[in-house]
Design a protein around this motif. Structure first.
Motif, PDB file in Angstrom:
ATOM      1  N   ALA A 285      44.787 -46.775  88.145  1.00 22.15           N
ATOM      2  CA  ALA A 285      46.048 -47.249  87.576  1.00 22.15           C
ATOM      3  C   ALA A 285      45.771 -48.265  86.477  1.00 22.15           C
ATOM      4  N   LYS A 286      46.787 -48.466  85.674  1.00 18.16           N
ATOM      5  CA  LYS A 286      46.625 -49.425  84.577  1.00 18.16           C
ATOM      6  C   LYS A 286      46.712 -50.860  85.063  1.00 18.16           C
ATOM      7  N   SER A 287      47.345 -51.046  86.188  1.00 18.75           N
ATOM      8  CA  SER A 287      47.373 -52.395  86.749  1.00 18.75           C
ATOM      9  C   SER A 287      47.444 -52.295  88.261  1.00 18.75           C
ATOM     10  N   ARG A 288      47.018 -53.312  88.907  1.00 11.29           N
ATOM     11  CA  ARG A 288      46.965 -53.278  90.360  1.00 11.29           C
ATOM     12  C   ARG A 288      48.361 -53.404  90.957  1.00 11.29           C
ATOM     13  N   MET A 289      48.561 -52.667  92.019  1.00 17.93           N
ATOM     14  CA  MET A 289      49.842 -52.717  92.699  1.00 17.93           C
ATOM     15  C   MET A 289      50.094 -54.116  93.269  1.00 17.93           C
ATOM     16  N   GLY A 290      51.273 -54.604  92.994  1.00 15.94           N
ATOM     17  CA  GLY A 290      51.710 -55.857  93.609  1.00 15.94           C
ATOM     18  C   GLY A 290      50.933 -57.077  93.195  1.00 15.94           C
ATOM     19  N   LEU A 291      50.170 -56.960  92.133  1.00 17.75           N
ATOM     20  CA  LEU A 291      49.367 -58.111  91.723  1.00 17.75           C
ATOM     21  C   LEU A 291      50.221 -59.091  90.932  1.00 17.75           C
ATOM     22  N   ARG A 292      50.379 -60.253  91.499  1.00 16.95           N
ATOM     23  CA  ARG A 292      51.138 -61.275  90.772  1.00 16.95           C
ATOM     24  C   ARG A 292      50.228 -61.943  89.747  1.00 16.95           C
ATOM     25  N   LYS A 293      50.850 -62.498  88.786  1.00 14.45           N
ATOM     26  CA  LYS A 293      50.068 -63.055  87.675  1.00 14.45           C
ATOM     27  C   LYS A 293      49.114 -64.148  88.137  1.00 14.45           C
ATOM     28  N   GLN A 294      49.607 -64.970  89.090  1.00 11.68           N
ATOM     29  CA  GLN A 294      48.750 -66.077  89.517  1.00 11.68           C
ATOM     30  C   GLN A 294      47.734 -65.624  90.554  1.00 11.68           C
ATOM     31  N   ASP A 295      47.836 -64.358  90.979  1.00 10.83           N
ATOM     32  CA  ASP A 295      46.919 -63.871  92.000  1.00 10.83           C
ATOM     33  C   ASP A 295      45.662 -63.354  91.317  1.00 10.83           C
ATOM     34  N   LYS A 296      44.569 -64.037  91.557  1.00  9.01           N
ATOM     35  CA  LYS A 296      43.361 -63.691  90.808  1.00  9.01           C
ATOM     36  C   LYS A 296      42.456 -62.713  91.544  1.00  9.01           C
ATOM     37  N   ARG A 297      42.891 -62.247  92.729  1.00 10.37           N
ATOM     38  CA  ARG A 297      42.051 -61.237  93.373  1.00 10.37           C
ATOM     39  C   ARG A 297      41.912 -60.048  92.441  1.00 10.37           C
ATOM     40  N   GLN A 298      40.742 -59.368  92.554  1.00 10.67           N
ATOM     41  CA  GLN A 298      40.665 -58.181  91.715  1.00 10.67           C
ATOM     42  C   GLN A 298      41.016 -56.945  92.494  1.00 10.67           C
TER      43      GLN A 298
END
Length: 298
Positions: A285-298
């Motif tokens: 995917a082009k971006s991770r599901m449910g990844l919030r901006k401040q969430d730095k997990r990859q």
DNA sequence: AGCACA
């Protein structure tokens, strides 16, 4: 892993829960797994050290099981063998497939391999009394055969009979399209479209992501069906389907990129019950599901 | 041939 010599117990990683079947032909048996996939990137890595087997060995070794449980030194010996000079002519490009149920159909073997680049033909051999069948799949060259091998070895072909495929390079190339005299039923399946658009197999561009984008789903595909398929993958977290507009697509999240990469390699092109025609197309995917901006997990 | 949700 992929090159571990196939033993009955070496493939337990693929846990149950996958319920897939072909829709490429009318009224497929519902219990039959049929997995069509495209070239997997990992196959590239195999090209540097392709396993070699003497092309002069006999077919007789292929009475199932194809290989006795090997001693631990087997793998090393297997690769060491590649250092021996072999006749460059007649490069091995035929796969041997064991672990098929006795009632396997040539069409099922064909469907298993037909979408791999370089597929040429497949030959099923069944002996009426045995509960096992075996087959050969011929490819245009050894890299193509190795890619298909690594993508299909260890796959569960038949859930009911617990049939797990053991795929290896054949001892020698299939010599002829003709049936040999000792054959029972024999069918030779040529590819439906041998010169498919090569771009269809081009790797997708997105950088690796723990979330996969799933396209080419059938109109009746459900989120539950995708859960059934993807939940068998290590690191699976959740499926999010989108079918509001047009063709349905889905996003499948995994705990890390290793997991999503494993899933993309294992399930690329798999045909679902709901599939029409080709199997599902997996991309990062082009971006991770449910990844919030401040969430730095990859 | 299509990439949303937070």
């Amino acid at each position: 892993m992929q090159f571990s010599p196939p033993t009955p117990n070496s493939v337990g990683r693929t846990s149950g829960g996958i319920l897939q079947t072909a829709s490429a032909f009318p009224s497929p048996p519902r219990h039959r797994l049929l997995l069509l996939r495209r070239r997997r990137p990992r196959a590239r890595a195999l090209l540097s050290s392709p396993p070699r087997i003497s092309p002069y060995a006999s077919y007789r070794h292929h009475a199932y099981p194809p290989h006795p449980p090997p001693p631990p030194a087997y793998v090393g010996a297997y690769y060491d063998h590649a250092a021996e000079p072999l006749p460059p002519r007649d490069e091995l490009r035929t796969l041997f497939i064991a672990g098929l149920p006795g009632d396997a159909k040539a069409r099922e073997v064909y469907n298993l391999f037909r979408d791999f680049p370089g597929y040429v033909s497949s030959h099923l051999r069944t002996s009426g009394k045995s509960s096992q069948a075996y087959a050969f799949a011929v490819f245009a060259d050894q890299p193509s055969a190795l890619a298909a091998m690594s993508a299909t070895n260890g796959r569960i072909f038949d859930l009911e009979n617990n049939c797990t495929l053991h795929v290896d390079l054949a001892k020698s190339n299939s010599r002829s399209k003709r049936s040999r005299t000792d054959d029972v039923p024999y069918t030779n399946f040529e590819p439906a479209a041998f010169s498919k658009d090569p771009s269809a197999f081009a790797p997708q561009n997105n950088p690796p992501c723990p979330t996969l984008f799933v396209a080419n789903l059938g109109p009746t595909c459900s989120e539950q069906e995708l859960i059934d398929v993807f939940s068998s993958c290590a690191g699976f977290i959740k499926v999010k389907m989108q079918n509001k507009f047009g063709a349905p697509v889905a996003f499948v999240d995994f705990k890390d990129m290793d997991s999503s990469t494993e899933a993309i390699n294992r399930l690329q092109g798999v045909i679902l019950y709901s599939s029409t025609g080709e199997g599902m197309r997996l991309e990062y995917a082009k971006s991770r599901m449910g990844l919030r901006k401040q969430d730095k997990r990859q």
